[in-house]
Motif scaffolding. Sequence first.
Motif, PDB file in Angstrom:
ATOM      1  N   LEU A  20      -1.819  22.188 -45.978  1.00 38.19           N
ATOM      2  CA  LEU A  20      -0.739  21.654 -45.160  1.00 38.19           C
ATOM      3  C   LEU A  20       0.593  22.021 -45.798  1.00 38.19           C
ATOM      4  O   LEU A  20       0.728  22.041 -47.022  1.00 38.19           O
ATOM      5  N   SER A  21       1.565  22.285 -44.941  1.00 37.44           N
ATOM      6  CA  SER A  21       2.921  22.558 -45.402  1.00 37.44           C
ATOM      7  C   SER A  21       3.864  21.530 -44.788  1.00 37.44           C
ATOM      8  O   SER A  21       3.628  21.039 -43.678  1.00 37.44           O
ATOM      9  N   CYS A  22       4.919  21.232 -45.514  1.00 40.88           N
ATOM     10  CA  CYS A  22       5.943  20.309 -45.039  1.00 40.88           C
ATOM     11  C   CYS A  22       7.297  20.966 -45.296  1.00 40.88           C
ATOM     12  O   CYS A  22       7.755  21.022 -46.447  1.00 40.88           O
ATOM     13  N   ALA A  23       7.896  21.494 -44.247  1.00 44.15           N
ATOM     14  CA  ALA A  23       9.178  22.175 -44.366  1.00 44.15           C
ATOM     15  C   ALA A  23      10.304  21.177 -44.156  1.00 44.15           C
ATOM     16  O   ALA A  23      10.299  20.423 -43.176  1.00 44.15           O
ATOM     17  N   ALA A  24      11.268  21.180 -45.068  1.00 40.91           N
ATOM     18  CA  ALA A  24      12.375  20.237 -45.018  1.00 40.91           C
ATOM     19  C   ALA A  24      13.682  20.948 -44.716  1.00 40.91           C
ATOM     20  O   ALA A  24      13.936  22.050 -45.205  1.00 40.91           O
ATOM     21  N   SER A  25      14.497  20.310 -43.926  1.00 43.12           N
ATOM     22  CA  SER A  25      15.842  20.819 -43.675  1.00 43.12           C
ATOM     23  C   SER A  25      16.805  20.188 -44.671  1.00 43.12           C
ATOM     24  O   SER A  25      16.487  19.197 -45.320  1.00 43.12           O
ATOM     25  N   GLY A  26      17.972  20.766 -44.808  1.00 41.62           N
ATOM     26  CA  GLY A  26      18.976  20.182 -45.689  1.00 41.62           C
ATOM     27  C   GLY A  26      18.923  20.742 -47.096  1.00 41.62           C
ATOM     28  O   GLY A  26      17.899  21.256 -47.533  1.00 41.62           O
ATOM     29  N   ARG A  27      20.027  20.591 -47.808  1.00 39.78           N
ATOM     30  CA  ARG A  27      20.130  21.161 -49.147  1.00 39.78           C
ATOM     31  C   ARG A  27      19.753  20.181 -50.235  1.00 39.78           C
ATOM     32  O   ARG A  27      19.846  20.501 -51.405  1.00 39.78           O
ATOM     33  N   THR A  28      19.301  18.971 -49.835  1.00 40.22           N
ATOM     34  CA  THR A  28      19.012  17.941 -50.831  1.00 40.22           C
ATOM     35  C   THR A  28      17.521  17.763 -51.078  1.00 40.22           C
ATOM     36  O   THR A  28      17.117  16.811 -51.738  1.00 40.22           O
ATOM     37  N   PHE A  29      16.713  18.665 -50.575  1.00 42.09           N
ATOM     38  CA  PHE A  29      15.253  18.532 -50.725  1.00 42.09           C
ATOM     39  C   PHE A  29      14.873  18.330 -52.177  1.00 42.09           C
ATOM     40  O   PHE A  29      14.013  17.506 -52.490  1.00 42.09           O
ATOM     41  N   ALA A  30      15.481  19.065 -53.071  1.00 38.74           N
ATOM     42  CA  ALA A  30      15.107  19.023 -54.480  1.00 38.74           C
ATOM     43  C   ALA A  30      15.392  17.677 -55.133  1.00 38.74           C
ATOM     44  O   ALA A  30      14.914  17.413 -56.234  1.00 38.74           O
ATOM     45  N   SER A  31      16.145  16.824 -54.488  1.00 40.78           N
ATOM     46  CA  SER A  31      16.451  15.523 -55.067  1.00 40.78           C
ATOM     47  C   SER A  31      15.472  14.448 -54.630  1.00 40.78           C
ATOM     48  O   SER A  31      15.534  13.319 -55.118  1.00 40.78           O
ATOM     49  N   TYR A  32      14.554  14.766 -53.724  1.00 35.83           N
ATOM     50  CA  TYR A  32      13.616  13.789 -53.191  1.00 35.83           C
ATOM     51  C   TYR A  32      12.221  13.981 -53.769  1.00 35.83           C
ATOM     52  O   TYR A  32      11.728  15.112 -53.904  1.00 35.83           O
ATOM     53  N   ALA A  33      11.585  12.867 -54.070  1.00 36.55           N
ATOM     54  CA  ALA A  33      10.144  12.894 -54.284  1.00 36.55           C
ATOM     55  C   ALA A  33       9.475  13.053 -52.923  1.00 36.55           C
ATOM     56  O   ALA A  33      10.020  12.628 -51.896  1.00 36.55           O
TER      57      ALA A  33
END
Length: 126
Positions: A20-33
Amino acid sequence: QVQLVESGGGLVQAGGSLRLSCAASGRTFASYAMGWFRQAPGKEREFVAAIKSTGSSSSYADSVKGRFTISRDNAKNTAYLQMNSLEPEDTAVYYCAAANAATMMSLHRYIVYDYWGQGTQVTVSS
């Protein structure tokens, strides 16, 4: 704001694998668990796996430990769930979610997650 889109679900025979893949929008992905949860018909949503924002640590539900692997690629704004040795009991809608939660144990709780994807169906036939 973070938008999450899951993909990779489908129908597979018992013993098979899916990623499974989960693609995230936005530039803050790296700050989220990131976490993966699943919900089977008539059952509550349950924790599957979680990974810290840097990918430095992860945690799994006992039911998937040794079979599933969570990972992330912050350069691609994507989280993954590799599922091996699938069992019919793994059949469910799988959701990815993003959280600002600090501790790994808190990431086992769906209430701490701020953003959710729409889910992707995984069906394992016997």
